[in-house]
Write a protein that holds these residues in place. Structure first.
Motif, PDB file in Angstrom:
ATOM      1  N   PHE A  26       0.624 -24.214 -17.542  1.00  0.00           N
ATOM      2  CA  PHE A  26       0.071 -25.542 -17.334  1.00  0.00           C
ATOM      3  C   PHE A  26      -1.115 -25.547 -16.383  1.00  0.00           C
ATOM      4  CE2 PHE A  26       2.902 -28.584 -19.338  1.00  0.00           C
ATOM      5  CZ  PHE A  26       4.031 -27.831 -19.579  1.00  0.00           C
ATOM      6  N   GLY A  27      -1.998 -26.506 -16.592  1.00  0.00           N
ATOM      7  CA  GLY A  27      -3.010 -26.834 -15.604  1.00  0.00           C
ATOM      8  C   GLY A  27      -2.427 -27.754 -14.546  1.00  0.00           C
ATOM      9  N   GLU A  28      -3.276 -28.167 -13.617  1.00  0.00           N
ATOM     10  CA  GLU A  28      -2.796 -29.008 -12.512  1.00  0.00           C
ATOM     11  C   GLU A  28      -2.680 -30.476 -12.900  1.00  0.00           C
ATOM     12  OE1 GLU A  28      -4.072 -26.296  -8.694  1.00  0.00           O
ATOM     13  OE2 GLU A  28      -4.989 -28.269  -8.957  1.00  0.00           O
ATOM     14  N   GLY A  29      -3.214 -30.823 -14.046  1.00  0.00           N
ATOM     15  CA  GLY A  29      -3.071 -32.183 -14.519  1.00  0.00           C
ATOM     16  C   GLY A  29      -4.233 -33.074 -14.156  1.00  0.00           C
ATOM     17  N   SER A  30      -4.385 -34.125 -14.933  1.00  0.00           N
ATOM     18  CA  SER A  30      -5.342 -35.194 -14.639  1.00  0.00           C
ATOM     19  C   SER A  30      -4.536 -36.463 -14.369  1.00  0.00           C
ATOM     20  CB  SER A  30      -6.276 -35.446 -15.829  1.00  0.00           C
ATOM     21  OG  SER A  30      -7.163 -34.384 -16.042  1.00  0.00           O
ATOM     22  N   TRP A  31      -4.682 -36.979 -13.144  1.00  0.00           N
ATOM     23  CA  TRP A  31      -3.948 -38.182 -12.758  1.00  0.00           C
ATOM     24  C   TRP A  31      -4.748 -39.395 -13.196  1.00  0.00           C
ATOM     25  CZ3 TRP A  31       0.446 -38.328  -9.263  1.00  0.00           C
ATOM     26  CH2 TRP A  31       0.953 -37.045  -8.960  1.00  0.00           C
ATOM     27  N   LEU A  32      -4.209 -40.142 -14.139  1.00  0.00           N
ATOM     28  CA  LEU A  32      -4.896 -41.326 -14.644  1.00  0.00           C
ATOM     29  C   LEU A  32      -4.202 -42.572 -14.097  1.00  0.00           C
ATOM     30  CD1 LEU A  32      -6.962 -42.714 -16.540  1.00  0.00           C
ATOM     31  CD2 LEU A  32      -5.209 -42.638 -18.323  1.00  0.00           C
ATOM     32  N   THR A  33      -5.009 -43.442 -13.500  1.00  0.00           N
ATOM     33  CA  THR A  33      -4.506 -44.741 -13.035  1.00  0.00           C
ATOM     34  C   THR A  33      -5.314 -45.833 -13.714  1.00  0.00           C
ATOM     35  OG1 THR A  33      -3.944 -43.794 -10.876  1.00  0.00           O
ATOM     36  CG2 THR A  33      -4.038 -46.192 -11.040  1.00  0.00           C
ATOM     37  N   TYR A  42      10.838 -24.285 -15.192  1.00  0.00           N
ATOM     38  CA  TYR A  42       9.547 -24.442 -14.543  1.00  0.00           C
ATOM     39  C   TYR A  42       9.788 -25.074 -13.179  1.00  0.00           C
ATOM     40  CZ  TYR A  42       6.774 -23.442 -18.724  1.00  0.00           C
ATOM     41  OH  TYR A  42       6.174 -22.825 -19.784  1.00  0.00           O
ATOM     42  N   LYS A  43       8.902 -24.724 -12.249  1.00  0.00           N
ATOM     43  CA  LYS A  43       8.942 -25.280 -10.907  1.00  0.00           C
ATOM     44  C   LYS A  43       7.666 -26.079 -10.695  1.00  0.00           C
ATOM     45  CE  LYS A  43       8.342 -22.445  -7.353  1.00  0.00           C
ATOM     46  NZ  LYS A  43       8.673 -21.439  -6.293  1.00  0.00           N
ATOM     47  N   LYS A  44       7.796 -27.230 -10.040  1.00  0.00           N
ATOM     48  CA  LYS A  44       6.612 -28.051  -9.820  1.00  0.00           C
ATOM     49  C   LYS A  44       6.552 -28.532  -8.382  1.00  0.00           C
ATOM     50  CE  LYS A  44       4.068 -32.034 -11.616  1.00  0.00           C
ATOM     51  NZ  LYS A  44       3.695 -32.488 -10.276  1.00  0.00           N
ATOM     52  N   TYR A  45       5.433 -28.207  -7.721  1.00  0.00           N
ATOM     53  CA  TYR A  45       5.152 -28.743  -6.399  1.00  0.00           C
ATOM     54  C   TYR A  45       4.339 -30.026  -6.565  1.00  0.00           C
ATOM     55  CZ  TYR A  45       6.488 -24.166  -4.481  1.00  0.00           C
ATOM     56  OH  TYR A  45       7.167 -23.023  -4.137  1.00  0.00           O
ATOM     57  N   PRO A  46       4.360 -30.919  -5.562  1.00  0.00           N
ATOM     58  CA  PRO A  46       3.574 -32.147  -5.635  1.00  0.00           C
ATOM     59  C   PRO A  46       2.105 -31.860  -5.893  1.00  0.00           C
ATOM     60  CG  PRO A  46       5.076 -32.232  -3.770  1.00  0.00           C
ATOM     61  CD  PRO A  46       5.158 -30.841  -4.307  1.00  0.00           C
ATOM     62  N   ALA A  47       1.497 -32.653  -6.736  1.00  0.00           N
ATOM     63  CA  ALA A  47       0.072 -32.582  -7.056  1.00  0.00           C
ATOM     64  C   ALA A  47      -0.335 -31.264  -7.717  1.00  0.00           C
ATOM     65  CB  ALA A  47      -0.787 -32.823  -5.802  1.00  0.00           C
ATOM     66  N   GLU A  48       0.617 -30.543  -8.258  1.00  0.00           N
ATOM     67  CA  GLU A  48       0.306 -29.333  -9.014  1.00  0.00           C
ATOM     68  C   GLU A  48       0.961 -29.412 -10.383  1.00  0.00           C
ATOM     69  OE1 GLU A  48       0.185 -26.289  -5.180  1.00  0.00           O
ATOM     70  OE2 GLU A  48       1.272 -25.741  -6.992  1.00  0.00           O
ATOM     71  N   GLY A  49       0.461 -28.607 -11.320  1.00  0.00           N
ATOM     72  CA  GLY A  49       1.118 -28.531 -12.615  1.00  0.00           C
ATOM     73  C   GLY A  49       2.367 -27.673 -12.534  1.00  0.00           C
ATOM     74  N   PRO A  50       3.282 -27.818 -13.501  1.00  0.00           N
ATOM     75  CA  PRO A  50       4.484 -26.966 -13.525  1.00  0.00           C
ATOM     76  C   PRO A  50       4.103 -25.497 -13.672  1.00  0.00           C
ATOM     77  CG  PRO A  50       4.683 -28.816 -15.051  1.00  0.00           C
ATOM     78  CD  PRO A  50       3.265 -28.782 -14.608  1.00  0.00           C
ATOM     79  N   THR A  51       4.825 -24.625 -12.977  1.00  0.00           N
ATOM     80  CA  THR A  51       4.601 -23.193 -13.105  1.00  0.00           C
ATOM     81  C   THR A  51       5.852 -22.527 -13.669  1.00  0.00           C
ATOM     82  OG1 THR A  51       5.247 -22.858 -10.811  1.00  0.00           O
ATOM     83  CG2 THR A  51       2.900 -23.050 -11.258  1.00  0.00           C
ATOM     84  N   PHE A  52       5.628 -21.599 -14.588  1.00  0.00           N
ATOM     85  CA  PHE A  52       6.723 -20.905 -15.236  1.00  0.00           C
ATOM     86  C   PHE A  52       7.512 -20.074 -14.225  1.00  0.00           C
ATOM     87  CE2 PHE A  52       9.141 -18.669 -18.240  1.00  0.00           C
ATOM     88  CZ  PHE A  52       9.069 -17.314 -17.958  1.00  0.00           C
ATOM     89  N   LEU A  53       8.835 -20.138 -14.333  1.00  0.00           N
ATOM     90  CA  LEU A  53       9.685 -19.416 -13.394  1.00  0.00           C
ATOM     91  C   LEU A  53      10.448 -18.295 -14.090  1.00  0.00           C
ATOM     92  CD1 LEU A  53      10.519 -19.571 -10.432  1.00  0.00           C
ATOM     93  CD2 LEU A  53      12.302 -21.184 -11.076  1.00  0.00           C
ATOM     94  N   ILE A  54      11.239 -18.633 -15.081  1.00  0.00           N
ATOM     95  CA  ILE A  54      12.087 -17.662 -15.748  1.00  0.00           C
ATOM     96  C   ILE A  54      12.511 -18.216 -17.100  1.00  0.00           C
ATOM     97  CG2 ILE A  54      14.247 -18.522 -14.729  1.00  0.00           C
ATOM     98  CD1 ILE A  54      15.119 -15.558 -14.414  1.00  0.00           C
ATOM     99  N   SER A  55      12.804 -17.326 -18.038  1.00  0.00           N
ATOM    100  CA  SER A  55      13.211 -17.771 -19.370  1.00  0.00           C
ATOM    101  C   SER A  55      14.394 -16.954 -19.870  1.00  0.00           C
ATOM    102  CB  SER A  55      12.042 -17.644 -20.357  1.00  0.00           C
ATOM    103  OG  SER A  55      11.660 -16.279 -20.502  1.00  0.00           O
ATOM    104  N   ILE A  56      15.001 -17.428 -20.945  1.00  0.00           N
ATOM    105  CA  ILE A  56      16.094 -16.703 -21.573  1.00  0.00           C
ATOM    106  C   ILE A  56      16.135 -17.071 -23.047  1.00  0.00           C
ATOM    107  CG2 ILE A  56      17.839 -18.474 -21.031  1.00  0.00           C
ATOM    108  CD1 ILE A  56      19.818 -16.119 -20.560  1.00  0.00           C
TER     109      ILE A  56
END
Lengths: 116, 113
Positions: A107-114, B36-50
């Motif tokens: 994924f990318g970081e996203g585009s926040w749309l308001t 997937y793990k997601k921190y605030p203001a970031e996109g989800p990042t892949f963690l592990i799969s099965i």
């Protein structure tokens, strides 16, 4: 760049206006996805491209939403006559094709749309 | 109709202890599962799969367990660290077709020092 790049990172627009969101996938990835994430929800699938063609657009909520990927790389998500309910983070992702990739998408970081 | 369910919206764990995040799915066609793990203001990042041919996959502190008969998977983090505090999403798909991932609503993990 090494990752999925999305622009703009933030967009505030007035209700009724037209918006374009851009995604530049990881180099060499032929599959590209758009997802939308609203507050308190997981990412919700919108549309998936394989190369230049939309392989699955079943997640687009209505005909105000449209996406293109004319050269099989960069994609643009277009929203017409925006409504307040369109406010969300729009996530773009890409992946390699083939079984070996295991369908892991990045994924990318996203585009926040308001929409106000 | 949610095909992937994460019934715990939040979880708090002390640093050093085990974190267990749960996920249930309803679609028996799913055969590939990811976290997937997601921190605030970031996109989800892949963690592990099965994939469904396995019942366990381990990567460092992270282990995913799959119980196909129960349509249930879990993510174990041992030992938990404050940097693990994030929202964790479970996702499912059908392998080999680049079909879209279906995500759960996420579980917010807070690891307390």
């Amino acid at each position: 760049g090494a990752g999925v790049s999305q622009t703009p990172s933030n967009k505030v627009t007035e209700k009724g206006k037209y918006v374009e969101l851009r995604c530049d996938p990881i180099s060499g990835h032929t599959a590209l996805y758009w997802y939308r994430q609203s507050l308190g929800q997981g990412p919700e699938f919108l549309i998936y491209f394989q190369g230049t063609g939309a392989a699955d657009d079943s997640g687009l909520p209505n005909d105000r939403f449209f996406a293109v990927r004319p050269e099989g790389s960069v994609s643009t998500l277009k929203i017409q006559r925006t409504e307040r309910g369109d406010s969300a983070v729009y996530l773009c992702a890409s992946s390699e094709t083939g079984v070996l990739s295991g369908n892991t998408i990045y994924f990318g970081e996203g585009s926040w749309l308001t929409v106000v | 109709d949610q095909q992937v369910k994460q019934n715990s919206p939040s979880l708090s764990v002390q640093e050093g202890r085990i974190s267990i995040l749960n996920c249930d799915y309803t679609n028996s066609m799913f055969d590939y599962f990811l976290w997937y793990k997601k921190y605030p203001a970031e996109g989800p990042t892949f963690l592990i799969s099965i994939s469904s041919i396995k019942d366990k996959n381990e990567d460092g502190r992270f282990t995913v367990f799959l119980n196909k008969s129960a349509k249930h998977l879990s993510l174990h983090i041992v030992p938990s660290q404050p940097g693990d505090s994030a929202v964790y999403f479970c996702a499912a798909s059908k392998l080999g077709g680049n079909t879209p991932l279906v995500f759960g609503k996420g579980t917010r993990l807070s690891v307390i020092a």
